[in-house]
Motif scaffolding. Sequence first.
Motif, PDB file in Angstrom:
ATOM      1  N   LEU A 158       0.829  -1.204   0.000  1.00 16.71           N
ATOM      2  CA  LEU A 158       0.000   0.000   0.000  1.00 16.71           C
ATOM      3  C   LEU A 158       0.866   1.259   0.000  1.00 16.71           C
ATOM      4  O   LEU A 158       0.561   2.235  -0.693  1.00 16.71           O
ATOM      5  N   LEU A 159       1.945   1.237   0.781  1.00 16.76           N
ATOM      6  CA  LEU A 159       2.807   2.418   0.829  1.00 16.76           C
ATOM      7  C   LEU A 159       3.605   2.565  -0.459  1.00 16.76           C
ATOM      8  O   LEU A 159       3.828   3.686  -0.944  1.00 16.76           O
ATOM      9  N   GLU A 160       4.015   1.435  -1.041  1.00 12.51           N
ATOM     10  CA  GLU A 160       4.731   1.495  -2.319  1.00 12.51           C
ATOM     11  C   GLU A 160       3.860   2.109  -3.416  1.00 12.51           C
ATOM     12  O   GLU A 160       4.351   2.814  -4.300  1.00 12.51           O
ATOM     13  N   VAL A 162       1.845   4.491  -3.247  1.00 10.52           N
ATOM     14  CA  VAL A 162       1.760   5.958  -3.179  1.00 10.52           C
ATOM     15  C   VAL A 162       3.149   6.585  -3.089  1.00 10.52           C
ATOM     16  O   VAL A 162       3.286   7.766  -2.768  1.00 10.52           O
ATOM     17  N   THR A 163       4.192   5.808  -3.379  1.00 13.44           N
ATOM     18  CA  THR A 163       5.566   6.282  -3.264  1.00 13.44           C
ATOM     19  C   THR A 163       6.220   6.350  -4.642  1.00 13.44           C
ATOM     20  O   THR A 163       6.251   5.361  -5.377  1.00 13.44           O
ATOM     21  N   LEU A 164       6.749   7.523  -4.992  1.00  7.91           N
ATOM     22  CA  LEU A 164       7.472   7.664  -6.250  1.00  7.91           C
ATOM     23  C   LEU A 164       8.885   7.108  -6.137  1.00  7.91           C
ATOM     24  O   LEU A 164       9.388   6.492  -7.069  1.00  7.91           O
ATOM     25  N   ASP A 165       9.531   7.350  -4.995  1.00  7.00           N
ATOM     26  CA  ASP A 165      10.891   6.857  -4.813  1.00  7.00           C
ATOM     27  C   ASP A 165      11.275   6.960  -3.342  1.00  7.00           C
ATOM     28  O   ASP A 165      10.689   7.748  -2.586  1.00  7.00           O
ATOM     29  N   THR A 166      12.239   6.151  -2.930  1.00  3.15           N
ATOM     30  CA  THR A 166      12.792   6.212  -1.575  1.00  3.15           C
ATOM     31  C   THR A 166      14.307   6.111  -1.661  1.00  3.15           C
ATOM     32  O   THR A 166      14.854   5.656  -2.677  1.00  3.15           O
ATOM     33  N   LEU A 167      14.955   6.517  -0.587  1.00  2.00           N
ATOM     34  CA  LEU A 167      16.414   6.513  -0.598  1.00  2.00           C
ATOM     35  C   LEU A 167      16.928   6.376   0.830  1.00  2.00           C
ATOM     36  O   LEU A 167      16.364   6.954   1.765  1.00  2.00           O
ATOM     37  N   GLU A 168      17.984   5.595   1.004  1.00  2.79           N
ATOM     38  CA  GLU A 168      18.699   5.546   2.274  1.00  2.79           C
ATOM     39  C   GLU A 168      19.955   6.397   2.116  1.00  2.79           C
ATOM     40  O   GLU A 168      20.846   6.063   1.327  1.00  2.79           O
ATOM     41  N   GLY A 240      22.431  16.643   6.215  1.00  2.48           N
ATOM     42  CA  GLY A 240      23.283  17.480   7.057  1.00  2.48           C
ATOM     43  C   GLY A 240      23.338  17.023   8.499  1.00  2.48           C
ATOM     44  O   GLY A 240      23.803  17.769   9.367  1.00  2.48           O
ATOM     45  N   THR A 241      22.878  15.798   8.761  1.00  8.24           N
ATOM     46  CA  THR A 241      22.862  15.278  10.131  1.00  8.24           C
ATOM     47  C   THR A 241      24.000  14.268  10.321  1.00  8.24           C
ATOM     48  O   THR A 241      24.712  13.928   9.371  1.00  8.24           O
ATOM     49  N   ASP A 242      24.123  13.769  11.544  1.00  7.82           N
ATOM     50  CA  ASP A 242      25.137  12.766  11.839  1.00  7.82           C
ATOM     51  C   ASP A 242      24.543  11.363  11.885  1.00  7.82           C
ATOM     52  O   ASP A 242      25.109  10.456  12.494  1.00  7.82           O
ATOM     53  N   MET A 243      23.377  11.181  11.229  1.00  7.08           N
ATOM     54  CA  MET A 243      22.745   9.867  11.199  1.00  7.08           C
ATOM     55  C   MET A 243      22.109   9.635   9.841  1.00  7.08           C
ATOM     56  O   MET A 243      21.902  10.568   9.065  1.00  7.08           O
ATOM     57  N   ARG A 244      21.801   8.393   9.561  1.00 11.23           N
ATOM     58  CA  ARG A 244      21.140   8.043   8.316  1.00 11.23           C
ATOM     59  C   ARG A 244      19.742   8.643   8.255  1.00 11.23           C
ATOM     60  O   ARG A 244      19.030   8.678   9.265  1.00 11.23           O
ATOM     61  N   VAL A 245      19.346   9.119   7.070  1.00  8.11           N
ATOM     62  CA  VAL A 245      17.969   9.573   6.874  1.00  8.11           C
ATOM     63  C   VAL A 245      17.325   8.714   5.796  1.00  8.11           C
ATOM     64  O   VAL A 245      18.011   8.057   5.000  1.00  8.11           O
ATOM     65  N   LEU A 246      15.976   8.712   5.776  1.00  6.80           N
ATOM     66  CA  LEU A 246      15.215   7.834   4.881  1.00  6.80           C
ATOM     67  C   LEU A 246      14.159   8.623   4.105  1.00  6.80           C
ATOM     68  O   LEU A 246      12.960   8.404   4.265  1.00  6.80           O
ATOM     69  N   PRO A 247      14.577   9.554   3.242  1.00  6.59           N
ATOM     70  CA  PRO A 247      13.574  10.340   2.514  1.00  6.59           C
ATOM     71  C   PRO A 247      12.801   9.505   1.505  1.00  6.59           C
ATOM     72  O   PRO A 247      13.328   8.584   0.881  1.00  6.59           O
ATOM     73  N   GLY A 248      11.519   9.847   1.396  1.00  9.72           N
ATOM     74  CA  GLY A 248      10.654   9.238   0.400  1.00  9.72           C
ATOM     75  C   GLY A 248       9.791  10.305  -0.222  1.00  9.72           C
ATOM     76  O   GLY A 248       9.542  11.355   0.386  1.00  9.72           O
ATOM     77  N   ILE A 249       9.369  10.067  -1.457  1.00 13.13           N
ATOM     78  CA  ILE A 249       8.487  11.026  -2.144  1.00 13.13           C
ATOM     79  C   ILE A 249       7.137  10.356  -2.294  1.00 13.13           C
ATOM     80  O   ILE A 249       7.002   9.333  -2.989  1.00 13.13           O
ATOM     81  N   TRP A 250       6.134  10.938  -1.627  1.00 14.83           N
ATOM     82  CA  TRP A 250       4.804  10.341  -1.563  1.00 14.83           C
ATOM     83  C   TRP A 250       3.788  11.146  -2.356  1.00 14.83           C
ATOM     84  O   TRP A 250       3.867  12.379  -2.423  1.00 14.83           O
ATOM     85  N   ILE A 251       2.823  10.439  -2.913  1.00 12.85           N
ATOM     86  CA  ILE A 251       1.655  11.084  -3.529  1.00 12.85           C
ATOM     87  C   ILE A 251       0.612  11.287  -2.435  1.00 12.85           C
ATOM     88  O   ILE A 251       0.104  10.324  -1.860  1.00 12.85           O
ATOM     89  N   ALA A 252       0.312  12.542  -2.128  1.00 16.74           N
ATOM     90  CA  ALA A 252      -0.595  12.858  -1.012  1.00 16.74           C
ATOM     91  C   ALA A 252      -2.044  12.837  -1.494  1.00 16.74           C
ATOM     92  O   ALA A 252      -2.724  13.865  -1.543  1.00 16.74           O
ATOM     93  N   GLY A 253      -2.513  11.653  -1.830  1.00 21.27           N
ATOM     94  CA  GLY A 253      -3.879  11.505  -2.305  1.00 21.27           C
ATOM     95  C   GLY A 253      -4.738  10.720  -1.334  1.00 21.27           C
ATOM     96  O   GLY A 253      -4.372  10.510  -0.173  1.00 21.27           O
ATOM     97  N   ASP A 254      -5.880  10.263  -1.809  1.00 18.92           N
ATOM     98  CA  ASP A 254      -6.825   9.549  -0.947  1.00 18.92           C
ATOM     99  C   ASP A 254      -6.242   8.261  -0.379  1.00 18.92           C
ATOM    100  O   ASP A 254      -6.522   7.891   0.761  1.00 18.92           O
ATOM    101  N   GLU A 258      -6.123   7.434   3.512  1.00 21.47           N
ATOM    102  CA  GLU A 258      -6.837   6.258   4.026  1.00 21.47           C
ATOM    103  C   GLU A 258      -5.905   5.389   4.857  1.00 21.47           C
ATOM    104  O   GLU A 258      -6.288   4.874   5.911  1.00 21.47           O
ATOM    105  N   LEU A 259      -4.660   5.250   4.404  1.00 22.18           N
ATOM    106  CA  LEU A 259      -3.682   4.447   5.150  1.00 22.18           C
ATOM    107  C   LEU A 259      -3.403   5.071   6.512  1.00 22.18           C
ATOM    108  O   LEU A 259      -3.357   4.379   7.529  1.00 22.18           O
TER     109      LEU A 259
END
Length: 468
Positions: A158-160, A162-168, A240-254, A258-259
Amino acid sequence: MSEAEARFTVLRQSADLDAAAAIERHVRDAPDRELSRINVLDFSAKYQLDEERAIGAFLHAARLGLFELSWNVLCPGCGGVLESSASLKSVRKEAYSCALCAAGYEASLDEMVEVAFTVSPRVRAIAAHNPHTLPFFEYFRQIFWSSGIEIPEDFEQLLEAVTLDTLELPAGEKALLSLQLPAQFLIVFDPVTHAAHFLDIKGEPTRERQNLTVVFNNVHAPTGTVELRPGPLRLALENGTDMRVLPGIWIAGDALHELLGKRKRFLTAKRLLTNQIFRDIYRTGTLEVDQRLKITSLTFLFTDLKGSTELYERVGDLVAYDLVRAHFRVLNEIVAAEAGAVVKTIGDAVMATFPSPHRAVAAALRMREAMLALNDARGSEDMLLKIGIHEGPCLAVTLNDRLDYFGQTVNIAARVQGLAVSRSIFATESVVQNSQTSQMLGNAGLVPVPQRHSLRGIADELTVYEIP
Protein backbone atom coordinates in the motif's frame (compact mmCIF):
# COMPACT_ATOMS: atom_id res chain seq x y z
CA MET A 1 18.90 -20.18 35.59
CA SER A 2 19.58 -17.17 33.33
CA GLU A 3 19.03 -13.57 34.44
CA ALA A 4 15.93 -13.31 32.24
CA GLU A 5 14.47 -16.55 33.61
CA ALA A 6 15.00 -15.28 37.16
CA ARG A 7 13.15 -12.07 36.32
CA PHE A 8 10.26 -13.99 34.78
CA THR A 9 10.06 -16.08 37.96
CA VAL A 10 9.65 -12.89 39.99
CA LEU A 11 7.09 -11.61 37.47
CA ARG A 12 4.95 -14.71 37.97
CA GLN A 13 4.99 -14.02 41.70
CA SER A 14 4.02 -10.34 41.42
CA ALA A 15 1.61 -10.18 38.46
CA ASP A 16 -1.44 -12.02 37.15
CA LEU A 17 -0.31 -15.56 36.29
CA ASP A 18 -2.03 -15.73 32.90
CA ALA A 19 -0.67 -12.32 31.88
CA ALA A 20 2.84 -13.20 33.07
CA ALA A 21 2.77 -16.48 31.13
CA ALA A 22 1.56 -14.69 27.98
CA ILE A 23 4.33 -12.10 28.27
CA GLU A 24 7.00 -14.79 28.69
CA ARG A 25 5.63 -16.72 25.69
CA HIS A 26 5.49 -13.52 23.61
CA VAL A 27 9.09 -12.59 24.40
CA ARG A 28 10.22 -16.09 23.49
CA ASP A 29 8.22 -16.66 20.30
CA ALA A 30 7.08 -13.36 18.75
CA PRO A 31 8.91 -11.84 15.75
CA ASP A 32 11.11 -8.80 16.43
CA ARG A 33 8.61 -6.23 15.23
CA GLU A 34 6.00 -7.45 17.75
CA LEU A 35 8.38 -6.74 20.64
CA SER A 36 8.90 -3.10 19.75
CA ARG A 37 6.44 -0.58 21.21
CA ILE A 38 3.96 -3.21 22.27
CA ASN A 39 0.35 -2.03 22.35
CA VAL A 40 -0.86 -3.57 25.62
CA LEU A 41 -4.53 -3.38 24.63
CA ASP A 42 -3.75 -5.31 21.43
CA PHE A 43 -1.70 -7.76 23.45
CA SER A 44 -4.53 -8.40 25.91
CA ALA A 45 -6.96 -9.04 23.05
CA LYS A 46 -4.54 -11.42 21.31
CA TYR A 47 -4.02 -13.50 24.46
CA GLN A 48 -7.61 -13.06 25.75
CA LEU A 49 -6.52 -11.27 28.93
CA ASP A 50 -8.27 -8.68 31.08
CA GLU A 51 -6.86 -5.32 30.01
CA GLU A 52 -6.19 -4.04 33.52
CA ARG A 53 -4.37 -7.23 34.48
CA ALA A 54 -2.29 -7.06 31.31
CA ILE A 55 -1.38 -3.42 32.02
CA GLY A 56 -0.43 -4.34 35.57
CA ALA A 57 1.73 -7.24 34.38
CA PHE A 58 3.62 -5.05 31.91
CA LEU A 59 4.22 -2.44 34.62
CA HIS A 60 5.68 -5.12 36.89
CA ALA A 61 7.73 -6.44 33.94
CA ALA A 62 9.11 -2.95 33.27
CA ARG A 63 10.00 -2.54 36.94
CA LEU A 64 11.90 -5.85 36.76
CA GLY A 65 13.87 -4.71 33.71
CA LEU A 66 12.17 -7.04 31.24
CA PHE A 67 10.78 -4.13 29.23
CA GLU A 68 11.56 -0.49 28.59
CA LEU A 69 8.56 1.79 29.09
CA SER A 70 8.28 4.77 26.73
CA TRP A 71 6.05 7.84 26.73
CA ASN A 72 5.44 8.87 23.12
CA VAL A 73 3.94 12.21 22.06
CA LEU A 74 1.78 11.55 19.00
CA CYS A 75 0.46 13.59 16.11
CA PRO A 76 -3.32 13.17 16.12
CA GLY A 77 -3.32 13.77 12.36
CA CYS A 78 -0.96 11.11 11.00
CA GLY A 79 -0.32 9.03 14.13
CA GLY A 80 3.43 9.63 13.96
CA VAL A 81 5.61 9.77 17.07
CA LEU A 82 6.76 13.37 17.51
CA GLU A 83 8.87 12.68 20.60
CA SER A 84 9.72 9.59 22.62
CA SER A 85 11.16 9.41 26.10
CA ALA A 86 11.60 7.03 29.01
CA SER A 87 10.03 9.65 31.30
CA LEU A 88 6.90 11.77 31.26
CA LYS A 89 9.08 14.60 32.56
CA SER A 90 10.24 15.27 29.00
CA VAL A 91 6.74 16.31 27.86
CA ARG A 92 7.24 20.00 28.51
CA LYS A 93 6.58 21.86 25.25
CA GLU A 94 3.55 24.11 25.01
CA ALA A 95 2.98 22.86 21.46
CA TYR A 96 4.28 20.05 19.26
CA SER A 97 4.54 20.44 15.48
CA CYS A 98 4.10 17.74 12.87
CA ALA A 99 5.89 18.52 9.61
CA LEU A 100 4.01 15.83 7.71
CA CYS A 101 0.64 17.34 8.66
CA ALA A 102 1.95 20.94 8.76
CA ALA A 103 0.08 21.44 12.03
CA GLY A 104 0.81 22.17 15.66
CA TYR A 105 -0.86 20.64 18.70
CA GLU A 106 -0.99 21.25 22.43
CA ALA A 107 -0.05 18.03 24.16
CA SER A 108 -2.75 16.40 26.26
CA LEU A 109 -2.52 13.10 28.09
CA ASP A 110 -5.85 11.83 26.73
CA GLU A 111 -4.99 10.79 23.17
CA MET A 112 -1.69 12.52 22.36
CA VAL A 113 0.64 10.60 24.67
CA GLU A 114 0.85 6.83 24.33
CA VAL A 115 2.59 4.40 26.65
CA ALA A 116 4.30 1.47 24.97
CA PHE A 117 6.67 -1.30 26.03
CA THR A 118 9.76 -2.57 24.19
CA VAL A 119 11.59 -5.70 25.26
CA SER A 120 14.88 -4.96 27.02
CA PRO A 121 18.08 -5.81 25.11
CA ARG A 122 19.20 -7.68 28.23
CA VAL A 123 16.29 -10.07 27.67
CA ARG A 124 16.21 -10.33 23.87
CA ALA A 125 17.98 -8.31 21.21
CA ILE A 126 15.69 -7.04 18.44
CA ALA A 127 16.30 -4.90 15.36
CA ALA A 128 14.45 -1.88 16.82
CA HIS A 129 17.13 -1.53 19.49
CA ASN A 130 19.28 -0.17 16.65
CA PRO A 131 16.65 1.67 14.60
CA HIS A 132 19.14 3.16 12.14
CA THR A 133 19.68 -0.31 10.67
CA LEU A 134 15.98 -0.90 9.95
CA PRO A 135 14.85 -0.94 6.30
CA PHE A 136 12.68 1.92 5.05
CA PHE A 137 9.27 0.32 5.59
CA GLU A 138 10.20 -1.31 8.90
CA TYR A 139 11.40 2.04 10.25
CA PHE A 140 7.94 3.46 9.64
CA ARG A 141 6.26 0.40 11.10
CA GLN A 142 8.37 0.08 14.26
CA ILE A 143 9.70 3.58 14.98
CA PHE A 144 7.81 6.38 13.26
CA TRP A 145 4.20 5.30 13.65
CA SER A 146 2.60 4.81 17.02
CA SER A 147 1.00 1.63 18.30
CA GLY A 148 -2.38 3.27 17.62
CA ILE A 149 -2.00 2.99 13.84
CA GLU A 150 -3.77 -0.03 12.32
CA ILE A 151 -1.08 -1.36 10.00
CA PRO A 152 -2.56 -3.81 7.48
CA GLU A 153 -0.84 -7.02 6.35
CA ASP A 154 -0.21 -5.53 2.89
CA PHE A 155 1.26 -2.37 4.41
CA GLU A 156 4.40 -2.33 2.22
CA GLN A 157 2.43 -2.76 -1.01
CA LEU A 158 0.00 0.00 0.00
CA LEU A 159 2.81 2.42 0.83
CA GLU A 160 4.73 1.50 -2.32
CA ALA A 161 1.64 2.33 -4.37
CA VAL A 162 1.76 5.96 -3.18
CA THR A 163 5.57 6.28 -3.26
CA LEU A 164 7.47 7.66 -6.25
CA ASP A 165 10.89 6.86 -4.81
CA THR A 166 12.79 6.21 -1.58
CA LEU A 167 16.41 6.51 -0.60
CA GLU A 168 18.70 5.55 2.27
CA LEU A 169 21.08 8.48 2.68
CA PRO A 170 24.02 8.05 5.09
CA ALA A 171 25.18 10.85 7.38
CA GLY A 172 26.80 13.74 5.54
CA GLU A 173 26.08 12.28 2.11
CA LYS A 174 24.38 13.77 -0.96
CA ALA A 175 22.32 12.13 -3.69
CA LEU A 176 20.47 12.98 -6.90
CA LEU A 177 17.10 11.54 -7.89
CA SER A 178 15.54 11.87 -11.34
CA LEU A 179 11.75 11.90 -11.15
CA GLN A 180 8.86 12.33 -13.54
CA LEU A 181 6.37 14.51 -11.66
CA PRO A 182 2.66 13.71 -11.99
CA ALA A 183 0.07 16.49 -11.70
CA GLN A 184 -0.58 15.76 -8.03
CA PHE A 185 0.35 17.04 -4.58
CA LEU A 186 3.58 15.38 -3.41
CA ILE A 187 5.40 15.22 -0.08
CA VAL A 188 9.13 14.73 0.36
CA PHE A 189 9.27 13.28 3.86
CA ASP A 190 11.97 11.88 6.13
CA PRO A 191 10.75 10.03 9.25
CA VAL A 192 14.13 10.25 11.03
CA THR A 193 14.38 14.05 11.21
CA HIS A 194 10.59 14.42 10.84
CA ALA A 195 11.13 16.90 8.00
CA ALA A 196 8.67 17.46 5.15
CA HIS A 197 8.60 19.52 1.96
CA PHE A 198 5.38 19.91 0.00
CA LEU A 199 5.43 19.93 -3.81
CA ASP A 200 2.34 21.29 -5.55
CA ILE A 201 2.55 19.94 -9.10
CA LYS A 202 0.19 21.82 -11.39
CA GLY A 203 -0.06 23.81 -14.61
CA GLU A 204 1.03 22.92 -18.13
CA PRO A 205 3.38 19.92 -18.42
CA THR A 206 6.97 20.75 -19.32
CA ARG A 207 9.81 18.86 -20.95
CA GLU A 208 12.43 21.09 -19.39
CA ARG A 209 14.15 19.60 -16.38
CA GLN A 210 13.32 21.33 -13.13
CA ASN A 211 15.70 21.40 -10.17
CA LEU A 212 15.08 21.29 -6.44
CA THR A 213 17.41 20.86 -3.46
CA VAL A 214 16.26 19.54 -0.09
CA VAL A 215 18.58 19.56 2.93
CA PHE A 216 17.84 17.42 5.98
CA ASN A 217 19.12 18.71 9.30
CA ASN A 218 18.08 18.85 12.94
CA VAL A 219 16.43 22.26 12.61
CA HIS A 220 12.65 21.83 12.66
CA ALA A 221 11.77 24.57 10.18
CA PRO A 222 8.14 25.18 9.13
CA THR A 223 6.98 23.01 6.27
CA GLY A 224 7.20 24.89 2.97
CA THR A 225 5.41 24.39 -0.34
CA VAL A 226 7.08 24.64 -3.75
CA GLU A 227 5.06 24.91 -6.95
CA LEU A 228 6.37 22.88 -9.90
CA ARG A 229 4.99 21.78 -13.25
CA PRO A 230 4.34 18.21 -14.33
CA GLY A 231 7.46 16.82 -15.96
CA PRO A 232 11.06 15.92 -15.18
CA LEU A 233 12.69 16.90 -11.89
CA ARG A 234 16.23 16.53 -10.64
CA LEU A 235 15.92 16.34 -6.87
CA ALA A 236 19.14 16.94 -4.94
CA LEU A 237 19.07 15.53 -1.43
CA GLU A 238 21.63 16.43 1.23
CA ASN A 239 21.94 14.85 4.66
CA GLY A 240 23.28 17.48 7.06
CA THR A 241 22.86 15.28 10.13
CA ASP A 242 25.14 12.77 11.84
CA MET A 243 22.75 9.87 11.20
CA ARG A 244 21.14 8.04 8.32
CA VAL A 245 17.97 9.57 6.87
CA LEU A 246 15.21 7.83 4.88
CA PRO A 247 13.57 10.34 2.51
CA GLY A 248 10.65 9.24 0.40
CA ILE A 249 8.49 11.03 -2.14
CA TRP A 250 4.80 10.34 -1.56
CA ILE A 251 1.66 11.08 -3.53
CA ALA A 252 -0.60 12.86 -1.01
CA GLY A 253 -3.88 11.51 -2.31
CA ASP A 254 -6.82 9.55 -0.95
CA ALA A 255 -4.86 6.29 -0.72
CA LEU A 256 -2.26 7.83 1.62
CA HIS A 257 -4.92 9.53 3.75
CA GLU A 258 -6.84 6.26 4.03
CA LEU A 259 -3.68 4.45 5.15
CA LEU A 260 -2.93 7.09 7.80
CA GLY A 261 -6.54 7.19 8.95
CA LYS A 262 -6.74 3.58 10.15
CA ARG A 263 -6.56 3.71 13.95
CA LYS A 264 -7.01 1.40 16.93
CA ARG A 265 -7.12 1.75 20.70
CA PHE A 266 -3.86 2.14 22.57
CA LEU A 267 -2.72 2.69 26.14
CA THR A 268 -2.87 6.42 26.83
CA ALA A 269 -0.92 8.30 29.46
CA LYS A 270 -4.22 9.31 31.07
CA ARG A 271 -5.28 5.72 31.49
CA LEU A 272 -1.92 4.72 32.93
CA LEU A 273 -1.93 7.58 35.44
CA THR A 274 -5.30 6.35 36.72
CA ASN A 275 -3.96 2.81 37.17
CA GLN A 276 -3.41 1.81 40.81
CA ILE A 277 -0.43 -0.43 40.09
CA PHE A 278 1.32 2.41 38.27
CA ARG A 279 0.76 4.73 41.23
CA ASP A 280 2.02 2.06 43.63
CA ILE A 281 5.18 1.27 41.62
CA TYR A 282 6.03 4.81 40.50
CA ARG A 283 5.17 6.60 43.71
CA THR A 284 7.35 9.65 43.08
CA GLY A 285 9.15 11.36 40.24
CA THR A 286 6.47 10.98 37.55
CA LEU A 287 6.43 14.74 36.88
CA GLU A 288 8.75 17.61 37.67
CA VAL A 289 7.64 19.95 40.45
CA ASP A 290 6.97 22.79 37.97
CA GLN A 291 5.40 20.59 35.29
CA ARG A 292 1.72 20.94 34.31
CA LEU A 293 0.17 18.51 31.84
CA LYS A 294 -3.28 18.92 30.36
CA ILE A 295 -5.98 16.25 30.54
CA THR A 296 -9.15 17.11 28.65
CA SER A 297 -11.37 14.62 30.47
CA LEU A 298 -10.83 12.81 33.77
CA THR A 299 -13.43 11.57 36.24
CA PHE A 300 -12.99 12.28 39.95
CA LEU A 301 -14.70 10.43 42.78
CA PHE A 302 -14.64 11.69 46.36
CA THR A 303 -15.90 9.71 49.35
CA ASP A 304 -16.30 10.52 53.02
CA LEU A 305 -17.56 8.60 56.02
CA LYS A 306 -20.54 10.24 57.64
CA GLY A 307 -20.17 10.84 61.35
CA SER A 308 -16.69 9.37 61.69
CA THR A 309 -15.98 11.55 64.73
CA GLU A 310 -19.09 10.21 66.46
CA LEU A 311 -18.00 6.68 65.44
CA TYR A 312 -14.80 7.02 67.47
CA GLU A 313 -16.85 8.25 70.44
CA ARG A 314 -19.40 5.44 70.11
CA VAL A 315 -17.21 2.36 69.63
CA GLY A 316 -13.81 3.52 70.90
CA ASP A 317 -10.56 4.32 69.13
CA LEU A 318 -9.35 0.76 68.55
CA VAL A 319 -12.58 -0.58 67.01
CA ALA A 320 -13.13 2.61 65.00
CA TYR A 321 -9.58 2.49 63.66
CA ASP A 322 -10.05 -1.11 62.50
CA LEU A 323 -13.38 -0.24 60.88
CA VAL A 324 -11.90 2.73 59.01
CA ARG A 325 -8.96 0.62 57.83
CA ALA A 326 -11.36 -2.08 56.60
CA HIS A 327 -13.33 0.60 54.76
CA PHE A 328 -10.16 1.93 53.09
CA ARG A 329 -9.12 -1.58 52.07
CA VAL A 330 -12.49 -2.27 50.44
CA LEU A 331 -12.53 1.07 48.62
CA ASN A 332 -9.01 0.57 47.30
CA GLU A 333 -9.91 -2.86 45.93
CA ILE A 334 -13.03 -1.52 44.22
CA VAL A 335 -11.24 1.48 42.72
CA ALA A 336 -8.49 -0.74 41.27
CA ALA A 337 -11.04 -3.25 39.94
CA GLU A 338 -12.78 -0.45 38.02
CA ALA A 339 -9.55 0.74 36.33
CA GLY A 340 -9.16 3.65 38.76
CA ALA A 341 -6.51 4.78 41.21
CA VAL A 342 -6.63 6.29 44.67
CA VAL A 343 -4.85 9.64 44.49
CA LYS A 344 -4.86 10.28 48.23
CA THR A 345 -6.76 9.94 51.46
CA ILE A 346 -7.60 12.94 53.62
CA GLY A 347 -8.69 11.85 57.08
CA ASP A 348 -11.51 9.40 56.40
CA ALA A 349 -12.03 10.70 52.85
CA VAL A 350 -10.78 9.24 49.57
CA MET A 351 -9.98 10.99 46.30
CA ALA A 352 -9.83 8.66 43.28
CA THR A 353 -9.60 9.07 39.52
CA PHE A 354 -11.07 7.02 36.66
CA PRO A 355 -10.46 7.16 32.90
CA SER A 356 -14.22 7.38 32.17
CA PRO A 357 -17.43 8.36 34.01
CA HIS A 358 -19.08 4.94 33.83
CA ARG A 359 -16.18 3.27 35.65
CA ALA A 360 -16.48 5.81 38.48
CA VAL A 361 -20.24 5.26 38.78
CA ALA A 362 -19.75 1.49 38.73
CA ALA A 363 -17.21 1.87 41.53
CA ALA A 364 -19.58 4.09 43.53
CA LEU A 365 -22.40 1.54 43.30
CA ARG A 366 -20.07 -1.24 44.41
CA MET A 367 -18.79 0.90 47.28
CA ARG A 368 -22.31 1.48 48.51
CA GLU A 369 -23.06 -2.25 48.45
CA ALA A 370 -19.76 -3.05 50.16
CA MET A 371 -20.53 -0.66 53.02
CA LEU A 372 -23.95 -2.27 53.45
CA ALA A 373 -22.24 -5.66 53.68
CA LEU A 374 -19.78 -4.36 56.28
CA ASN A 375 -22.66 -2.97 58.33
CA ASP A 376 -24.68 -6.19 58.04
CA ALA A 377 -21.68 -8.18 59.23
CA ARG A 378 -21.49 -5.99 62.33
CA GLY A 379 -25.22 -5.66 62.83
CA SER A 380 -24.88 -1.88 62.93
CA GLU A 381 -25.07 1.26 60.79
CA ASP A 382 -21.56 2.52 61.56
CA MET A 383 -20.25 2.80 58.00
CA LEU A 384 -22.28 5.38 56.06
CA LEU A 385 -20.50 6.52 52.90
CA LYS A 386 -21.11 9.78 51.03
CA ILE A 387 -19.95 9.84 47.39
CA GLY A 388 -19.58 12.61 44.81
CA ILE A 389 -18.51 12.29 41.14
CA HIS A 390 -17.62 14.86 38.50
CA GLU A 391 -15.88 14.72 35.11
CA GLY A 392 -14.00 17.39 33.18
CA PRO A 393 -10.61 18.87 32.25
CA CYS A 394 -7.75 19.20 34.71
CA LEU A 395 -3.99 19.47 35.06
CA ALA A 396 -1.71 16.66 36.19
CA VAL A 397 0.80 18.10 38.67
CA THR A 398 3.21 17.07 41.40
CA LEU A 399 2.09 17.93 44.92
CA ASN A 400 3.91 16.78 48.06
CA ASP A 401 6.18 14.62 45.89
CA ARG A 402 3.21 12.67 44.49
CA LEU A 403 1.23 12.77 41.28
CA ASP A 404 -1.89 14.88 41.89
CA TYR A 405 -4.48 16.89 39.97
CA PHE A 406 -5.46 20.53 39.96
CA GLY A 407 -8.34 22.56 38.54
CA GLN A 408 -11.98 23.49 38.84
CA THR A 409 -13.08 19.94 37.98
CA VAL A 410 -11.40 18.69 41.16
CA ASN A 411 -13.01 21.48 43.20
CA ILE A 412 -16.49 20.72 41.85
CA ALA A 413 -16.11 16.98 42.52
CA ALA A 414 -15.23 17.69 46.14
CA ARG A 415 -18.14 20.11 46.52
CA VAL A 416 -20.58 17.60 44.97
CA GLN A 417 -19.51 15.03 47.53
CA GLY A 418 -20.30 17.61 50.20
CA LEU A 419 -23.94 17.59 49.05
CA ALA A 420 -24.35 13.89 49.72
CA VAL A 421 -26.00 12.53 52.82
CA SER A 422 -25.65 9.01 54.18
CA ARG A 423 -25.46 6.34 51.45
CA SER A 424 -25.95 8.99 48.77
CA ILE A 425 -24.21 9.05 45.40
CA PHE A 426 -24.27 12.48 43.77
CA ALA A 427 -22.97 12.98 40.21
CA THR A 428 -22.92 15.89 37.80
CA GLU A 429 -24.65 16.07 34.44
CA SER A 430 -21.55 15.14 32.39
CA VAL A 431 -21.23 11.93 34.41
CA VAL A 432 -24.87 10.85 34.32
CA GLN A 433 -25.37 11.70 30.64
CA ASN A 434 -22.34 9.74 29.53
CA SER A 435 -23.72 7.06 27.18
CA GLN A 436 -22.09 4.13 28.98
CA THR A 437 -23.24 5.45 32.37
CA SER A 438 -26.80 5.87 31.11
CA GLN A 439 -26.85 2.33 29.76
CA MET A 440 -25.43 0.88 32.97
CA LEU A 441 -27.91 2.73 35.21
CA GLY A 442 -30.78 1.79 32.91
CA ASN A 443 -29.81 -1.89 33.04
CA ALA A 444 -29.77 -1.65 36.84
CA GLY A 445 -33.18 0.05 36.92
CA LEU A 446 -31.73 3.19 38.54
CA VAL A 447 -33.16 6.59 37.58
CA PRO A 448 -31.00 9.56 38.65
CA VAL A 449 -32.96 12.40 40.25
CA PRO A 450 -31.88 15.89 39.14
CA GLN A 451 -31.45 18.72 41.63
CA ARG A 452 -30.21 22.32 41.36
CA HIS A 453 -27.51 23.36 43.80
CA SER A 454 -25.22 26.28 44.47
CA LEU A 455 -21.70 25.13 45.24
CA ARG A 456 -19.25 27.13 47.30
CA GLY A 457 -16.74 28.87 45.04
CA ILE A 458 -18.77 28.14 41.87
CA ALA A 459 -20.53 31.16 40.33
CA ASP A 460 -23.47 29.41 38.65
CA GLU A 461 -25.94 26.88 39.98
CA LEU A 462 -25.24 23.33 38.93
CA THR A 463 -27.53 20.44 38.06
CA VAL A 464 -26.53 17.50 40.24
CA TYR A 465 -28.11 14.04 40.11
CA GLU A 466 -28.74 11.77 43.05
CA ILE A 467 -28.42 8.09 42.15
CA PRO A 468 -30.91 6.18 44.32
